[in-house]
Design an enzyme around this catalytic site. Structure first.
Site, mmCIF file in Angstrom:
data_model
loop_
_atom_site.group_PDB
_atom_site.id
_atom_site.type_symbol
_atom_site.label_atom_id
_atom_site.label_comp_id
_atom_site.label_asym_id
_atom_site.label_seq_id
_atom_site.Cartn_x
_atom_site.Cartn_y
_atom_site.Cartn_z
ATOM 1 N N GLU A 102 -65.641 33.262 -34.816
ATOM 2 C CA GLU A 102 -66.984 33.559 -34.327
ATOM 3 C C GLU A 102 -66.994 33.912 -32.845
ATOM 4 O OE1 GLU A 102 -69.183 29.499 -33.039
ATOM 5 O OE2 GLU A 102 -68.710 29.619 -35.170
ATOM 6 N N GLU B 114 -77.869 37.044 -54.025
ATOM 7 C CA GLU B 114 -78.858 36.680 -55.033
ATOM 8 C C GLU B 114 -79.928 37.742 -55.248
ATOM 9 O OE1 GLU B 114 -80.123 32.867 -53.561
ATOM 10 O OE2 GLU B 114 -78.582 31.806 -54.703
#
Length: 309
Positions: free
Chosen positions: A119, A88
């Site tokens: 992960e 963004e």
């Protein structure tokens, strides 16, 4: 890092919330009310970490001002939120895509499909840092709600070895999970309504913190004038309309005149404002902005001071 990866039940984010023990018996209205009460803790948690967040803003702005980059790194929800915040920045602040980047365990595919097993590799985190050739100019923000994600810790360790500024964001207290970092931000929202589901309050508080960090950095870099996004990228009709409204509000020009000014500036609101307030043409305005590292207020003040002397 000091933590027990074999047993996570002691972590704040994994504990059982005493206020939601009857979650499956609540009416829909009662569910919403409970979520609302719990979500308020996310706002309070950001306030409690204000000193560390302010330090992160200052350090990151300094690094980016000197040509560095900002990297968010995480897995699962934490990784997705980092990628979202990075994505963004270009439309909001007209930053080059490489300035703020999100790294998620598992890569782009993990954005839309859960890849929790990825992960667990600290080596993959280290490799991600090496792949992006991170240096002492860069900032690496490790995001892990429960604080224990090996992918994040591997990346943080590798980033420190390369001399980068490191920032750690977790939702558990330091005494539960330690991490060696330049700035340690703990966002303590307590146990989740749905035990262990850190996409809830932990996710909300992480989004709030990243909003604060990236926007604060861009303010410090001069990409905001007052509370207007004067570096907005005019890439569609909505953003063109926003640019026009900013110009009209700050200059008092008609919509037609504002549109003409926007075109003369190459669709750059900041430059258009500088041209209007100083009378400079595009090339001269660009030179003045460059001299003040894109800070519109400083550039205009300098021009006016020079005029008076």
């Amino acid at each position: 890092m000091t933590t027990n990866l074999q047993g996570r039940g002691h972590l704040l984010t994994e504990q059982v919330n005493p206020d939601s023990l009857n979650l499956d018996q609540l009416s829909s209205v009662e569910l919403v009310e409970l979520f609302n009460r719990e979500d308020a803790k996310a706002v309070a948690a950001v306030g409690a970490a204000k000193v560390q967040l302010a330090q992160a803003i200052e350090r990151t702005a300094e690094c980016l001002r000197n040509g560095g980059r900002l990297f968010y790194i995480g897995a699962g929800t934490s990784g997705r939120l980092g990628v979202l915040d990075a994505a963004e920045c270009p439309p909001t602040f007209c930053t080059p895509p490489e300035m703020v980047q999100g790294i998620i365990a598992g890569g782009a595919g993990a954005l839309v499909r859960s890849s929790e097993d990825l992960e667990d590799s600290a080596e993959d985190g280290e490799a991600a840092i090496a792949q992006r050739q991170i240096t002492q100019l860069d900032v690496v923000v490790g995001i892990t709600a429960g604080g224990t994600t090996p992918f994040v810790h591997g990346a943080m360790s590798a980033a420190r070895q390369r001399g980068a500024t490191t920032i750690f964001i977790a939702c558990v207290p330091v005494e539960q999970v330690e991490c060696e970092a330049d700035i340690d931000i703990r966002l303590l929202t307590g146990p989740e309504i749905l035990a262990g589901s850190t996409r809830l309050k932990a996710g909300t508080v992480t989004k709030l913190a990243l909003n604060t960090l990236s926007t604060g950095v861009m303010v410090k870099l001069g990409k905001v004038y007052g509370n207007r996004m004067v570096d907005v990228a005019v890439t569609n009709q909505k953003l063109r309309d926003r640019a026009m409204r900013i110009l009209q509000d700050l200059t008092g020009l008609s919509r037609e005149a504002a549109g003409f000014l926007l075109e003369r500036s190459g669709k750059w609101v900041k430059l258009a404002l500088l041209m209007h307030w100083t009378g400079l043409e595009k090339e001269e305005g660009l030179q003045l902005l460059s001299q003040y590292q894109g800070n519109l207020r400083a550039a205009v003040a300098s021009y006016k001071n020079n005029e008076q002397t």
